[in-house]
Design an enzyme around this catalytic site. Sequence first.
Site, PDB file in Angstrom:
ATOM      1  N   GLN A 235      -4.597  -5.538   6.678  1.00 27.90           N
ATOM      2  CA  GLN A 235      -5.495  -6.309   6.302  1.00 27.90           C
ATOM      3  C   GLN A 235      -5.605  -7.693   7.022  1.00 27.90           C
ATOM      4  O   GLN A 235      -6.669  -8.487   6.659  1.00 27.90           O
ATOM      5  CB  GLN A 235      -5.384  -6.384   4.716  1.00 27.90           C
ATOM      6  CG  GLN A 235      -5.460  -5.323   3.843  1.00 27.90           C
ATOM      7  CD  GLN A 235      -6.907  -4.475   4.013  1.00 27.90           C
ATOM      8  OE1 GLN A 235      -8.008  -5.185   4.064  1.00 27.90           O
ATOM      9  NE2 GLN A 235      -6.963  -3.468   3.482  1.00 27.90           N
TER      10      GLN A 235
ATOM     11  N   ASP B  66       3.207  -4.839   7.530  1.00 26.76           N
ATOM     12  CA  ASP B  66       1.974  -4.477   7.420  1.00 26.76           C
ATOM     13  C   ASP B  66       0.779  -5.131   7.695  1.00 26.76           C
ATOM     14  O   ASP B  66       0.249  -5.819   6.696  1.00 26.76           O
ATOM     15  CB  ASP B  66       1.965  -3.308   6.190  1.00 26.76           C
ATOM     16  CG  ASP B  66       0.688  -2.805   6.045  1.00 26.76           C
ATOM     17  OD1 ASP B  66      -0.250  -2.800   7.128  1.00 26.76           O
ATOM     18  OD2 ASP B  66       0.349  -2.163   5.216  1.00 26.76           O
TER      19      ASP B  66
ATOM     20  N   LYS C 199     -10.191  -0.944  10.509  1.00 25.47           N
ATOM     21  CA  LYS C 199     -10.381  -2.178   9.464  1.00 25.47           C
ATOM     22  C   LYS C 199     -10.806  -3.407  10.152  1.00 25.47           C
ATOM     23  O   LYS C 199     -11.203  -4.382   9.699  1.00 25.47           O
ATOM     24  CB  LYS C 199      -9.317  -2.194   8.726  1.00 25.47           C
ATOM     25  CG  LYS C 199      -9.081  -1.310   7.580  1.00 25.47           C
ATOM     26  CD  LYS C 199      -7.811  -1.623   6.886  1.00 25.47           C
ATOM     27  CE  LYS C 199      -6.960  -0.409   6.083  1.00 25.47           C
ATOM     28  NZ  LYS C 199      -8.002   0.178   4.998  1.00 25.47           N
TER      29      LYS C 199
ATOM     30  N   CYS D 221      -4.764   2.537  -3.538  1.00 26.85           N
ATOM     31  CA  CYS D 221      -3.650   2.919  -3.106  1.00 26.85           C
ATOM     32  C   CYS D 221      -2.395   2.188  -3.201  1.00 26.85           C
ATOM     33  O   CYS D 221      -1.644   1.974  -2.306  1.00 26.85           O
ATOM     34  CB  CYS D 221      -3.764   3.377  -1.323  1.00 26.85           C
ATOM     35  SG  CYS D 221      -4.771   4.778  -0.967  1.00 26.85           S
TER      36      CYS D 221
ATOM     37  N   HIS E 288       0.702  -1.043  -0.138  1.00 28.11           N
ATOM     38  CA  HIS E 288      -0.056  -0.013  -0.036  1.00 28.11           C
ATOM     39  C   HIS E 288       1.035   1.013  -0.125  1.00 28.11           C
ATOM     40  O   HIS E 288       1.948   1.025   0.530  1.00 28.11           O
ATOM     41  CB  HIS E 288      -0.955  -0.021   0.999  1.00 28.11           C
ATOM     42  CG  HIS E 288      -1.939   0.934   1.465  1.00 28.11           C
ATOM     43  ND1 HIS E 288      -1.904   2.382   1.714  1.00 28.11           N
ATOM     44  CD2 HIS E 288      -3.415   0.792   1.266  1.00 28.11           C
ATOM     45  CE1 HIS E 288      -2.908   2.819   2.012  1.00 28.11           C
ATOM     46  NE2 HIS E 288      -3.718   2.277   1.660  1.00 28.11           N
TER      47      HIS E 288
END
Lengths: 417, 130
Positions: A211, A208, A234, A374, A130
């Site tokens: 998600q 990261d 999220k 993104c 991202h």
Amino acid sequence: MAAPATGTPTAPPLELRGDFPVLRREHNGNPIAYLDSAATSQKPRAVIDAMSAYYERSNANIHRGVYGLAQEATDLYEGARERVARFCGSESQATVFAKNATELINLVASAWGRSSLGPGDEVLITEMEHHSNIVPWQLACQATGASLRWLPVSEEGELSLSDLDAALGSGRVRLLGCVHVSNVLGTINPVAKICARARAAGAVTLVDGSQAVPQIPVDVGEIGCDFYIWTGHKALGPTGIGVLHGRRELLEEMPPFLGGGDMISYVGYEVSTWNDLPWKFEAGTSPIAEGVGLGAAIDYLAELGMERVREHERSLTGYALERLGGLAGLRVLGPLELERRGGAISFSLDGIHPHDIAEICDREGVCVRAGHHCAQPLMRRLGVPATARASFHVYNTREDVDRLVGALERAREIFGP
Amino acid sequence: MDELYRDYILDHYKNPRNFGELDPHDLDFHDHNPLCGDELGVHLTVDGEGRIADLRFHGQGCAISQAAASITSEELIGKPVAEIPALSADWVLEQLGIDISPTRRKCALLSLKVMRGAAGGEATWPESAS
């Protein structure tokens, strides 16, 4: 209704739509089929109530108040931190809150990056990052003279360990940054293996997990990374709070990121000394209500059990892949095997731009995202300007998928074969 | 018939007029819509009186952005380059002839933004005149 995809587990699907007040809304006379959880999830009643209750009963600034209300607010905030840390296999002292995942990646790129990188050093990131895990490293490299290197993504939307070994072979990689679950492709990357190789080559590792934490069980100890970063909104929590689980020794060595109140131990005329972890990295008044809300979100997910959440997403993703596969001219990006992907499906439909797909879906109350998500370098790699994306969470049902398929059929009718 | 995706909009989307490149050209500009990543470029030739002699758009985008570029391209040929910066958002929307929601407004206006850049002005998003 089509039969479930082969290999789809038979556990009863979760029926949690009623826990999410916003899903009672209608749009253009239709109930909302919310298929954009990879952008932000909806919030269960429990999270909304916890935040309201905090403001109605316990609001005070935290950490230094002597009075009872301030202690209560501190306990609520720090209690949430403790549960959030445990939820991901970390500990409170190594769990830093900031406003979102982007700010925390900037924290690492700035506090660690600018004090550790120099000319000749390499920062290795993947083509499926991202923008939040790209741009901070571009800035850090520009500031320090380090070079940014890219780990390629295959046609199937996956990383290759042999490509990783080749990149690490330069002997100059000081940091490896990798997304756990791709927000575009849904790919679940083998981050434990990736981090083990990178660390063996002397690199610091950052994952990261924005998600991943919302949909799969995550244990940062098992992954073995130095920094694991995710965002609350999220994961059924509120906006305005992100989470960093760091390796304690590294966090201790690093200089602060932002200066201000709360992050200090002593402030003199010329110099100051820093507070203990994790507060050394938390300048200014914290997102207190957001921390309380995130704690409630984690409680909600923990009660469901992340294995069951994963199962629900896997089953829905399998169903969606099968139904979408029946549409002429539809191409799904990313791996098709359910074991290797999470609940986000990017797709293209021949002759219909993603914006037009999203517009026609919206008319029927089906919320999907269209655009570059993104992830412009990944879009270029895949040779598409944009994709449409449907992503799922615990409140989604097979009916939501059916309605998406119906809207796509309508798009095909409007645009012609 | 669909309110937004009218036959002529889809026709211009599927068979865009004045699409491609012009070599050689006198003026060019390229820009993108940061919201969606759509890209659009334009090549212009200019005659001795400062009018647009020929024009080609190129790039990729949704039905609204492509149709807007295609429909307006037919009006732009023959216009003095100096008049381009004064063309407003309404000029585009009127020619499109459909109701554009706020979320699709930039799709409709990208081609005029690119034209403004090619005409030597600042490539700003066109506003409504009123």
